[in-house]
Design an enzyme around this catalytic site. Sequence first.
Site, PDB file in Angstrom:
ATOM      1  N   CYS A 192      -4.962  -4.247  -0.026  1.00 32.47           N
ATOM      2  CA  CYS A 192      -4.561  -3.546   1.195  1.00 32.47           C
ATOM      3  C   CYS A 192      -5.856  -3.324   1.950  1.00 32.47           C
ATOM      4  O   CYS A 192      -6.670  -2.496   1.552  1.00 32.47           O
ATOM      5  CB  CYS A 192      -3.867  -2.212   0.916  1.00 32.47           C
ATOM      6  SG  CYS A 192      -3.549  -1.314   2.445  1.00 32.47           S
ATOM      7  N   CYS A 240      -6.065   0.468   3.446  1.00 25.29           N
ATOM      8  CA  CYS A 240      -6.210   1.612   2.541  1.00 25.29           C
ATOM      9  C   CYS A 240      -5.813   1.218   1.140  1.00 25.29           C
ATOM     10  O   CYS A 240      -6.570   0.565   0.447  1.00 25.29           O
ATOM     11  CB  CYS A 240      -5.452   2.834   3.040  1.00 25.29           C
ATOM     12  SG  CYS A 240      -3.724   2.523   3.403  1.00 25.29           S
ATOM     13  N   SER A 241      -4.606   1.559   0.692  1.00 23.26           N
ATOM     14  CA  SER A 241      -4.300   1.370  -0.717  1.00 23.26           C
ATOM     15  C   SER A 241      -2.828   1.106  -0.966  1.00 23.26           C
ATOM     16  O   SER A 241      -2.304   1.473  -2.007  1.00 23.26           O
ATOM     17  CB  SER A 241      -4.730   2.606  -1.498  1.00 23.26           C
ATOM     18  OG  SER A 241      -4.051   3.732  -0.955  1.00 23.26           O
ATOM     19  N   CYS A 242      -2.132   0.480  -0.021  1.00 20.51           N
ATOM     20  CA  CYS A 242      -0.714   0.186  -0.217  1.00 20.51           C
ATOM     21  C   CYS A 242      -0.553  -0.652  -1.479  1.00 20.51           C
ATOM     22  O   CYS A 242      -1.269  -1.632  -1.677  1.00 20.51           O
ATOM     23  CB  CYS A 242      -0.151  -0.553   0.993  1.00 20.51           C
ATOM     24  SG  CYS A 242      -0.173   0.463   2.482  1.00 20.51           S
TER      25      CYS A 242
HETATM   26 FE    FE Z   1      -2.364   0.819   2.887  1.00 23.77          FE
END
Ligand code: FE
Length: 213
Positions: free
Chosen positions: A113, A116-118
Amino acid sequence: MTHDHSHHHDHDHEHGTVLSDVELRVRALETVLVQKGYVDPAALDVLIETYETRVGPHNGARVVAKAWSDPAYRDWLLKDATAAIASLGYTGRQGEHMVAVANTPETHNMVVCTLCSCYPWPVLGLPPVWYKSAPYRSRAVMDPRGVLKDFGVTLPPEKQIKVWDSTAEIRYLVLPERPAGTEGWSEEKLATLVTRDSMIGTGLPKQPAEVAA
Ligand code: FE
């Protein structure tokens, strides 16, 4: 759709020392929400407990093992991963729109991602720290082969690497190639070969010799 982030952002995580800062902010927020009666602390505990113990990469490993054993399930997974995964009972937050991408002799898939951190929580649990780190997020796109090397994975130069950018809309699951020498293995036994990283694409499944008989 754009990369819409309704979930919490992890941008601060790129500075290691800020982590405790984020934790403090989360704690403060939780305290306020509980005091105002918006949040039941017991319910929060159940939620956290769920993602720490019940939901994790073993869920994804079952999906992969089933796809390795059952061609009809594999087809379904590649056509409609959300439904195929839900049929095993893995649904919920951060897994509403799943797409499975299959590794082949010609192509290796890797998931990131960039914003961010999906991450697909129902099948992989919570993302590892490195997945949220700035170096991984930028290098996975610019230099996927270098990132793989850092993870100890060297692919033949002719193998193509496809990088998939997760968003709040779509979460990817890599379907690794079934290791040779596993003919006749049960789904349960096959699942022991499936690592978390092999489903992110930063690793490969274990070889039969690596798991106890
Ligand atoms: Fe994300």
